[in-house]
Design a protein around this motif. Sequence first.
Motif, PDB file in Angstrom:
ATOM      1  N   UNK A   1       0.842  -1.181   0.000  1.00 55.88           N
ATOM      2  CA  UNK A   1       0.000   0.000   0.000  1.00 55.88           C
ATOM      3  C   UNK A   1       0.880   1.233   0.000  1.00 55.88           C
ATOM      4  N   UNK A   2       0.265   2.408   0.013  1.00 55.94           N
ATOM      5  CA  UNK A   2       1.058   3.640  -0.056  1.00 55.94           C
ATOM      6  C   UNK A   2       2.012   3.798   1.133  1.00 55.94           C
ATOM      7  N   UNK A   3       1.645   3.219   2.287  1.00 60.14           N
ATOM      8  CA  UNK A   3       2.460   3.454   3.485  1.00 60.14           C
ATOM      9  C   UNK A   3       3.389   2.305   3.838  1.00 60.14           C
ATOM     10  N   UNK A   4       3.272   1.211   3.119  1.00 59.58           N
ATOM     11  CA  UNK A   4       4.143   0.096   3.445  1.00 59.58           C
ATOM     12  C   UNK A   4       3.563  -1.214   2.972  1.00 59.58           C
ATOM     13  N   UNK A   5       4.063  -2.284   3.544  1.00 58.11           N
ATOM     14  CA  UNK A   5       3.621  -3.608   3.126  1.00 58.11           C
ATOM     15  C   UNK A   5       2.793  -4.254   4.226  1.00 58.11           C
ATOM     16  N   UNK A   6       1.833  -5.078   3.805  1.00 55.33           N
ATOM     17  CA  UNK A   6       1.082  -5.889   4.752  1.00 55.33           C
ATOM     18  C   UNK A   6       1.350  -7.346   4.425  1.00 55.33           C
ATOM     19  N   UNK A   7       1.729  -8.089   5.451  1.00 56.27           N
ATOM     20  CA  UNK A   7       1.995  -9.504   5.283  1.00 56.27           C
ATOM     21  C   UNK A   7       0.917 -10.266   6.034  1.00 56.27           C
TER      22      UNK A   7
END
Lengths: 139, 146
Positions: A43-49
């Motif tokens: 996403x715009x702010x980082x990664x989601x795992x």
Amino acid sequence: MSEAHPSIRVPVGPPAAQSPAAATTRDAAHRPTITPPIDIHEGPDGLTLEADLPGATESNLTIQLEHNVLSLDARIDAVAPEGGRLIHQEYPVGDYHRSFILSDDVDRERIAAELKDGVLKIFLPKADRARARRIEIQS
Amino acid sequence: MAGPDWRGGWDPFHEFQREMGRLFQTFDPFQSLRHIRTFPAINLYVAGDAFLLSAQLPGTAPDEVELTVTSETLTLRGERKRPEGVKDDSYRRQERFMGRWSRTITLPDRIDEAKVSAQFADGVLTVRLPRAEGAKPRQIAVSSPS
């Protein structure tokens, strides 16, 4: 997306001698290690795992960040009560483990994790300096 | 790899390739598992007068599972949806099973449908299936002809 999954037919007959797999779940010395499946989206702010860890609870799951290595570990026990005998097995019961090396672009201080219904969600925010900055152009 | 590129291609992940346990099938962590594994994976146990079935259904709520039992089969059905608001092209990696699924299990003995109970905890569904009275093993004395 629909997939056909095989039906299970459990053989009827005299009980077989305990399979090695069943013995394994009782023998702590030989607990299998399972690599859980994961999804990663950006996403715009980082990664989601997101990791599928059925059976994991807050008390048996450990998330560790050491130097630049993020590791997930969970110790899972079978649902069968003592004396239950395994007659059909599609998944091993044992310990989940998976680890990742994080780059410096992850803001370690703000990593957040939540566990719900056996799914672990870890948010890895981008460090400020890794975010694209808009630079005003002076005319 | 789909997804927007960060400047200079931000890739915060690099995964260890590990030697896996020898006992069970190992998976290449970079390969999608969706076509290798059945979903949900099911184990079946015998405990006293009942069968105990456990199905791995991570991320599933109890009301998203349809469970039907006849005297000797059990059917589980449901659908697993991706999290909302996440665009397909933002995925870097997709290994988890998503979509409609259904499994049918034929049990070794007849069961007492009225006594079946199920509970859900931490993404694992456990169904207790007591054997029907007539299905319980009886000892039959074997007499020798006199």
